[in-house]
Write a protein that holds these residues in place. Structure first.
Motif, PDB file in Angstrom:
ATOM      1  N   PHE A   1      -4.799  -1.379  -5.933  1.00  0.00           N
ATOM      2  CA  PHE A   1      -4.473  -2.453  -6.869  1.00  0.00           C
ATOM      3  C   PHE A   1      -5.296  -3.704  -6.559  1.00  0.00           C
ATOM      4  CE2 PHE A   1      -0.299  -0.109  -6.809  1.00  0.00           C
ATOM      5  CZ  PHE A   1      -0.424   0.415  -8.085  1.00  0.00           C
ATOM      6  N   ASP A   2      -5.370  -4.611  -7.546  1.00  0.00           N
ATOM      7  CA  ASP A   2      -6.172  -5.821  -7.364  1.00  0.00           C
ATOM      8  C   ASP A   2      -5.451  -6.883  -6.543  1.00  0.00           C
ATOM      9  OD1 ASP A   2      -4.302  -6.394  -9.365  1.00  0.00           O
ATOM     10  OD2 ASP A   2      -5.611  -7.884 -10.293  1.00  0.00           O
ATOM     11  N   ILE A   3      -4.126  -6.810  -6.479  1.00  0.00           N
ATOM     12  CA  ILE A   3      -3.344  -7.737  -5.662  1.00  0.00           C
ATOM     13  C   ILE A   3      -2.223  -6.958  -4.988  1.00  0.00           C
ATOM     14  CG2 ILE A   3      -3.833  -9.781  -7.083  1.00  0.00           C
ATOM     15  CD1 ILE A   3      -1.095  -9.407  -8.393  1.00  0.00           C
ATOM     16  N   ASP A   4      -1.591  -7.566  -3.991  1.00  0.00           N
ATOM     17  CA  ASP A   4      -0.432  -6.937  -3.360  1.00  0.00           C
ATOM     18  C   ASP A   4       0.647  -6.684  -4.410  1.00  0.00           C
ATOM     19  OD1 ASP A   4      -1.866  -7.314  -1.066  1.00  0.00           O
ATOM     20  OD2 ASP A   4      -0.536  -8.827  -0.203  1.00  0.00           O
ATOM     21  N   GLN A   5       1.308  -5.530  -4.297  1.00  0.00           N
ATOM     22  CA  GLN A   5       2.318  -5.138  -5.277  1.00  0.00           C
ATOM     23  C   GLN A   5       3.578  -4.671  -4.563  1.00  0.00           C
ATOM     24  OE1 GLN A   5       1.892  -5.401  -8.508  1.00  0.00           O
ATOM     25  NE2 GLN A   5      -0.308  -5.376  -8.881  1.00  0.00           N
ATOM     26  N   GLN A   6       4.710  -4.808  -5.253  1.00  0.00           N
ATOM     27  CA  GLN A   6       5.965  -4.237  -4.790  1.00  0.00           C
ATOM     28  C   GLN A   6       6.210  -2.942  -5.555  1.00  0.00           C
ATOM     29  OE1 GLN A   6       8.327  -5.091  -2.504  1.00  0.00           O
ATOM     30  NE2 GLN A   6       7.295  -6.938  -1.757  1.00  0.00           N
ATOM     31  N   LEU A   7       6.341  -1.836  -4.835  1.00  0.00           N
ATOM     32  CA  LEU A   7       6.710  -0.560  -5.445  1.00  0.00           C
ATOM     33  C   LEU A   7       8.081  -0.174  -4.921  1.00  0.00           C
ATOM     34  CD1 LEU A   7       3.486   1.665  -5.363  1.00  0.00           C
ATOM     35  CD2 LEU A   7       4.470   0.448  -7.285  1.00  0.00           C
ATOM     36  N   GLY A   8       9.106  -0.376  -5.756  1.00  0.00           N
ATOM     37  CA  GLY A   8      10.456  -0.016  -5.352  1.00  0.00           C
ATOM     38  C   GLY A   8      10.901  -0.695  -4.078  1.00  0.00           C
ATOM     39  N   GLY A   9      10.540  -1.962  -3.911  1.00  0.00           N
ATOM     40  CA  GLY A   9      10.942  -2.699  -2.728  1.00  0.00           C
ATOM     41  C   GLY A   9      10.007  -2.547  -1.549  1.00  0.00           C
ATOM     42  N   GLN A  10       8.949  -1.753  -1.687  1.00  0.00           N
ATOM     43  CA  GLN A  10       7.978  -1.573  -0.613  1.00  0.00           C
ATOM     44  C   GLN A  10       6.686  -2.287  -0.971  1.00  0.00           C
ATOM     45  OE1 GLN A  10       7.805   2.470   1.095  1.00  0.00           O
ATOM     46  NE2 GLN A  10       9.330   3.041  -0.430  1.00  0.00           N
ATOM     47  N   LEU A  11       6.155  -3.044  -0.023  1.00  0.00           N
ATOM     48  CA  LEU A  11       4.952  -3.822  -0.267  1.00  0.00           C
ATOM     49  C   LEU A  11       3.714  -2.941  -0.122  1.00  0.00           C
ATOM     50  CD1 LEU A  11       3.670  -6.596  -0.803  1.00  0.00           C
ATOM     51  CD2 LEU A  11       3.657  -6.953   1.687  1.00  0.00           C
ATOM     52  N   VAL A  12       2.904  -2.906  -1.173  1.00  0.00           N
ATOM     53  CA  VAL A  12       1.626  -2.200  -1.160  1.00  0.00           C
ATOM     54  C   VAL A  12       0.526  -3.249  -1.189  1.00  0.00           C
ATOM     55  CG1 VAL A  12       0.126  -0.599  -2.400  1.00  0.00           C
ATOM     56  CG2 VAL A  12       2.590  -0.197  -2.322  1.00  0.00           C
ATOM     57  N   ARG A  13      -0.354  -3.228  -0.201  1.00  0.00           N
ATOM     58  CA  ARG A  13      -1.400  -4.235  -0.081  1.00  0.00           C
ATOM     59  C   ARG A  13      -2.576  -3.925  -1.003  1.00  0.00           C
ATOM     60  NH1 ARG A  13       0.708  -8.622   2.651  1.00  0.00           N
ATOM     61  NH2 ARG A  13       1.829  -7.940   4.525  1.00  0.00           N
ATOM     62  N   ASP A  14      -3.393  -4.962  -1.275  1.00  0.00           N
ATOM     63  CA  ASP A  14      -4.523  -4.772  -2.179  1.00  0.00           C
ATOM     64  C   ASP A  14      -5.676  -4.007  -1.536  1.00  0.00           C
ATOM     65  OD1 ASP A  14      -5.476  -6.680  -0.449  1.00  0.00           O
ATOM     66  OD2 ASP A  14      -5.831  -8.219  -1.972  1.00  0.00           O
TER      67      ASP A  14
END
Length: 382
Positions: A204-217
């Motif tokens: 992803f282009d920015i950090d995202q929350q997937l179901g409460g879990q942080l996914v970094r860019d």
């Protein structure tokens, strides 16, 4: 494409409410990537190198970082925005896209163009109707059709359909644009590698929350569309190997999957041996891959034949070396002078150190009573 498009709402709901799946992602040997800023990566125990935003790093998951391409000075400070390494099925030319206009091998490449390292333009953004203010943000190929699969950094109507940053767009020069897949929601695909019709790697282009879990860019996520609902898995986080990556955004991605280890199964599901045959040899075959050394656990089990009476029990392993496709297991058979009739036992494959078990995992061995055959012969002669 219709099958993928029909899952638009389901995928969006999963991204908004679900987390990362727990199953194992596709095994990778290496990741080639570009970032949005210059980064310094370790290239040895006491050495490092600067990789520019117009260059590619190779992260070998066994040995660490190395520089794949460093184009500083050739691209007029343009950021490498999309990349595909090439393969035997669809052609070995590496494909690129940039964020700004640059001249490659005498040809002017504008944002959105896709071109080879030699300067051959394979996707002319202006000619196909991509607005000048829209860039190709991610780039790959569908290995089945060899069509380009793209993501763009804004909304654009292409071939009568409006696409956006959440969409994976399929294109070829004959059919034009169509929807390959969509992430729904407000997600922006910044880097992409299509593994198969049902599996993609992306960032992803920015950090995202997937179901409460942080996914970094800079995280690489694998999306699997083969089930009733798509699933998401964290494939790899480059910052896990070196924290310096944490300040960079992954802009372009190409992954090198590990060669398949294979599946292990019996060649036959049943076999037979005469009681006076001494032993029986049964064969394990390796299918759908041959990479690496693997130990397969093997164990006999009684049925009407009893270990220690009719045959010798076996508990052990069949050890395959790299590229080996078959191994055998020998089970001693006990001969006696008693009329007992035919008996049977099983030999099971119970586990593998790598790869997977196929089918069948159980072979039924029939021991034919030789005294029964001798009795039949005597009666026939009389």
């Amino acid at each position: 494409m219709t099958r993928h498009a029909s899952r638009r709402s389901a995928l969006a709901a999963l991204l908004l409410s679900g987390g990362l799946a727990a199953q194992s992602p596709t095994a990778l040997d290496a990741i080639h990537f570009s970032t949005d800023i210059h980064i310094q990566v370790p290239t040895g125990a006491a050495s490092s190198a600067v990789v520019n935003d117009d260059g590619l790093s190779q992260l070998d998951l066994a040995t660490g970082f190395s520089i794949d391409i460093n184009w500083l000075g050739r691209l007029d400070r343009s950021d490498l925005d999309g990349f595909h390494f090439g393969d035997e099925a669809c052609g070995t030319d590496r494909l690129f896209s940039l964020t700004t206009t640059s001249e490659i091998a005498g040809t002017v490449m504008r944002p959105g163009d896709v071109f080879t390292e030699a300067g051959a333009k394979v996707f002319d953004a202006v000619a196909v109707g991509l607005p000048r203010n829209i860039n190709v943000d991610a780039l790959s190929r569908d290995p089945g059709s060899c069509d380009l699969v793209l993501s763009i950094d804004g909304l654009a109507e292409l071939g009568g359909t409006v696409f956006g940053p959440r969409d994976l767009i399929q294109w070829n020069s004959t059919d034009g644009f169509s929807l390959f897949q969509t992430l729904g929601g407000r997600y922006n695909v910044d880097a992409l590698h299509v593994l198969s019709a049902d599996r993609v790697l992306l960032s992803f282009d920015i950090d995202q929350q997937l179901g409460g879990q942080l996914v970094r860019d800079d995280d690489v996520i694998e999306v699997d569309f083969s089930g009733a609902m798509p699933s998401f898995q964290l494939s790899y986080s480059p910052r896990a190997l070196d924290p310096s990556i944490a300040r960079a955004d992954l802009d372009a991605l190409w992954a090198q999957p590990s060669p398949p280890v294979g599946e292990f199964q019996w060649t036959l599901s049943e076999d037979s041996v005469f009681e006076n045959g001494g032993s029986i040899v049964v064969q394990i075959e390796r299918v759908n891959g041959s990479a690496g050394a693997v130990s397969v656990s093997v164990e006999t089990a009684d049925n009407t034949a009893i270990a220690g009476v009719d045959y010798t029990a076996f508990v052990g392993t069949a050890d395959f070396v790299d590229a080996e496709l078959a191994r055998t297991v020998t089970i001693p058979i006990t001969d006696n002078a008693t009329l007992e009739g035919n008996r049977q036992f099983f030999v099971d494959l119970t586990a593998v150190s790598n790869g997977a078990l196929g089918t069948p995992t159980r072979i039924t061995v029939l021991i034919r009573d030789d005294e029964d055959d001798l009795l039949f012969d005597d009666r026939f002669e009389n």
